[in-house]
Design an enzyme around this catalytic site. Sequence first.
Site, PDB file in Angstrom:
ATOM      1  N   ASP A 146       0.888  -1.169   0.000  1.00 49.96           N
ATOM      2  CA  ASP A 146       0.000   0.000   0.000  1.00 49.96           C
ATOM      3  C   ASP A 146       0.926   1.220   0.000  1.00 49.96           C
ATOM      4  O   ASP A 146       1.595   1.501   1.005  1.00 49.96           O
ATOM      5  CB  ASP A 146      -0.891  -0.036   1.259  1.00 49.96           C
ATOM      6  CG  ASP A 146      -1.899   1.113   1.232  1.00 49.96           C
ATOM      7  OD1 ASP A 146      -1.652   2.090   0.484  1.00 49.96           O
ATOM      8  OD2 ASP A 146      -2.914   1.026   1.934  1.00 49.96           O
TER       9      ASP A 146
ATOM     10  N   HIS B  54       8.261  10.794 -22.506  1.00 46.16           N
ATOM     11  CA  HIS B  54       8.795   9.668 -23.283  1.00 46.16           C
ATOM     12  C   HIS B  54       9.224  10.089 -24.690  1.00 46.16           C
ATOM     13  O   HIS B  54      10.006   9.399 -25.326  1.00 46.16           O
ATOM     14  CB  HIS B  54       7.831   8.475 -23.283  1.00 46.16           C
ATOM     15  CG  HIS B  54       6.661   8.609 -24.193  1.00 46.16           C
ATOM     16  ND1 HIS B  54       5.541   9.304 -23.850  1.00 46.16           N
ATOM     17  CD2 HIS B  54       6.423   8.137 -25.435  1.00 46.16           C
ATOM     18  CE1 HIS B  54       4.667   9.252 -24.840  1.00 46.16           C
ATOM     19  NE2 HIS B  54       5.183   8.545 -25.828  1.00 46.16           N
TER      20      HIS B  54
ATOM     21  N   LYS C 169      12.721   8.943 -27.775  1.00 48.40           N
ATOM     22  CA  LYS C 169      12.536   8.417 -29.138  1.00 48.40           C
ATOM     23  C   LYS C 169      13.818   8.621 -29.931  1.00 48.40           C
ATOM     24  O   LYS C 169      14.455   9.668 -29.852  1.00 48.40           O
ATOM     25  CB  LYS C 169      11.361   9.106 -29.828  1.00 48.40           C
ATOM     26  CG  LYS C 169      10.005   8.696 -29.230  1.00 48.40           C
ATOM     27  CD  LYS C 169       8.860   9.314 -29.993  1.00 48.40           C
ATOM     28  CE  LYS C 169       7.530   9.099 -29.299  1.00 48.40           C
ATOM     29  NZ  LYS C 169       6.837   7.866 -29.623  1.00 48.40           N
TER      30      LYS C 169
ATOM     31  N   GLU D 137      -2.560  11.349 -33.945  1.00 50.59           N
ATOM     32  CA  GLU D 137      -2.817   9.961 -33.544  1.00 50.59           C
ATOM     33  C   GLU D 137      -4.094   9.487 -34.198  1.00 50.59           C
ATOM     34  O   GLU D 137      -5.054  10.252 -34.341  1.00 50.59           O
ATOM     35  CB  GLU D 137      -2.990   9.877 -32.031  1.00 50.59           C
ATOM     36  CG  GLU D 137      -1.729  10.124 -31.269  1.00 50.59           C
ATOM     37  CD  GLU D 137      -1.992  10.014 -29.781  1.00 50.59           C
ATOM     38  OE1 GLU D 137      -1.936   8.900 -29.261  1.00 50.59           O
ATOM     39  OE2 GLU D 137      -2.286  11.045 -29.162  1.00 50.59           O
TER      40      GLU D 137
ATOM     41  N   ASP E 227      -2.431  17.276 -22.268  1.00 50.27           N
ATOM     42  CA  ASP E 227      -1.959  15.900 -22.487  1.00 50.27           C
ATOM     43  C   ASP E 227      -0.774  15.842 -23.455  1.00 50.27           C
ATOM     44  O   ASP E 227       0.108  15.009 -23.290  1.00 50.27           O
ATOM     45  CB  ASP E 227      -3.122  15.061 -23.051  1.00 50.27           C
ATOM     46  CG  ASP E 227      -2.788  13.571 -23.109  1.00 50.27           C
ATOM     47  OD1 ASP E 227      -2.234  13.054 -22.119  1.00 50.27           O
ATOM     48  OD2 ASP E 227      -3.067  12.934 -24.148  1.00 50.27           O
TER      49      ASP E 227
ATOM     50  N   HIS F 272       5.026  16.971 -24.702  1.00 47.39           N
ATOM     51  CA  HIS F 272       5.720  16.432 -25.877  1.00 47.39           C
ATOM     52  C   HIS F 272       5.997  17.499 -26.946  1.00 47.39           C
ATOM     53  O   HIS F 272       7.113  17.608 -27.443  1.00 47.39           O
ATOM     54  CB  HIS F 272       4.905  15.304 -26.518  1.00 47.39           C
ATOM     55  CG  HIS F 272       4.503  14.226 -25.549  1.00 47.39           C
ATOM     56  ND1 HIS F 272       5.327  13.794 -24.545  1.00 47.39           N
ATOM     57  CD2 HIS F 272       3.363  13.492 -25.421  1.00 47.39           C
ATOM     58  CE1 HIS F 272       4.724  12.842 -23.852  1.00 47.39           C
ATOM     59  NE2 HIS F 272       3.521  12.643 -24.359  1.00 47.39           N
TER      60      HIS F 272
ATOM     61  N   LYS G 129      -1.396   7.810 -37.808  1.00 51.34           N
ATOM     62  CA  LYS G 129      -0.452   8.152 -36.742  1.00 51.34           C
ATOM     63  C   LYS G 129       0.772   8.743 -37.406  1.00 51.34           C
ATOM     64  O   LYS G 129       1.396   8.104 -38.256  1.00 51.34           O
ATOM     65  CB  LYS G 129      -0.080   6.903 -35.947  1.00 51.34           C
ATOM     66  CG  LYS G 129       0.840   7.215 -34.767  1.00 51.34           C
ATOM     67  CD  LYS G 129       0.901   6.041 -33.796  1.00 51.34           C
ATOM     68  CE  LYS G 129       1.866   6.304 -32.641  1.00 51.34           C
ATOM     69  NZ  LYS G 129       1.341   7.197 -31.619  1.00 51.34           N
TER      70      LYS G 129
END
Length: 489
Positions: A92, A175, A179, A213, A232, A237, A342
């Site tokens: 927990d 992320h 790449k 996308e 988002d 990004h 994409k």
Amino acid sequence: MAAISVEPCTFALFGALGDLALRKLFPALYQLDRAGLLHADTRLLALAREPGSADDHLATIESQLRRFVPDADIEPAVLERFVQRLTYLHLDFVQPEGYTTLAQHVAEGLPLIAYFATAAAVYGAICENLDKAGLAGRTRVVLEKPIGHDLESSRRVNDAVARFFPESRVYRIDHYLGKETVQNLIALRFANSLFETQWNQNSISHVEITVAEKVGIEGRWGYFDKAGQLRDMIQNHLLQLLCLIAMDPPSDLSADSIRDEKVKVLKALAPITGDGLSTRVVRGQYIAGYSDGKPVPGYLEEDNANAQSDAETFVALRADIRNWRWSGVPFYLRTGKRMPQKLSQIVIHFKETPHYIFAPEQRLQVGNKLIIRLQPDEGISLRVMTKEQGLDKGMHLRSGPLQLNFSDTWRSARIPDAYERLLLEVMRGNQNLFVRKDEIEYAWTWCDQLIAGWKNAGDAPKPYAAGSWGPMSSIALITRDGRAWYGDI
Ligand code: BG6
């Protein structure tokens, strides 16, 4: 044999049964093991709150690994070695008790890497519990996005972590920075004088960054609806890509030299306010349409949707950077869900030659473009003008590519997933590819003013059909400046 060496560590994954861990993180760790980049003494601790037996959870992790790693990459001996490294612990996260058991599984004298693939609301509690268990001194913490939903909340999260960990041991994930082609941006810009001498307002007319996308919301409505596409995708990004394109050359490759340069760009971004809110930004929301020829629902008809939502699933905007290098060079950013394909790509448009001498009807086509394709078909292509071949062609021009396609050119080398590189760099203690606290804060400051402007204006997002390139007004956004999105002409 790997050309770099990696020290051993204990790698603890908080949220080990979550979607990110199963889909991305375990497969990435497996690939590192396969590439000889996990030290023999490295141990992996899968930590989750779910009840149930450890064996069942380990079996889930293994079966999901087989699902998300391509069949051709599953090597029985590597898989066995990988599974041997794994221990599952029920924990927990917000209660201190379980951390004593966790501490017993952390190898003596080795660093602990604590990866938080869990809600940011519990980051502070995890850090405090790691500290109470006497582990903080040798721990690097890895924070997944989203870190807050505005400047204030991101500060709260960062401050809660900073009570126990210095910035030098905090690794914030974006992320996109892992790449392969994003990495290559640095090589392209700073290892080729050909480009760097042209990389400014004297030679470049404008820059496009598209991250499209094909997918819709994929069962993530609860999270996404509170965020929207600006938070988002743009806040992290796309702004990171913009920084890597726009930053000045760092004095060396150290994490802080690179991040100092990125921060300067973020600070120089012109706020979009007043009239700019209607002329420089477009918000969109997809309605029912087609994807790959099949009908798909609109955003408001997705599972668990609130039919009144005005969250945007598409943003196009014109960003201006107020400094010497980029004065008068717009950066057009465009990102959306449910686009026709994409595609993540950056297009650098070079200025026309000073004096045009060819056929007038060909003029629009003329102008060099550097196209940096992040996905799919990672590669770089430079469009140059040549003459069409043939006696009957006169001086008819044609635009053709000088092309570098990474997967064709180096067939034997597989392109690693972004998370593989990021996990490797955390294990090597290299913060280069991670976002510093002040970067996040400047990015939020810029996005917050935009969101506040939208709120004041109270305009609903513009509808666009699923499977299209966004609302018509996103085309007007760029044609108003006498330009077109690359590929549209
Ligand atoms: C994530 C966003 O950060 O990036 C998602 O939260 C998005 O909404 C994803 O789908 C896109 O990543 P990629 O690597 O598939 O372009």
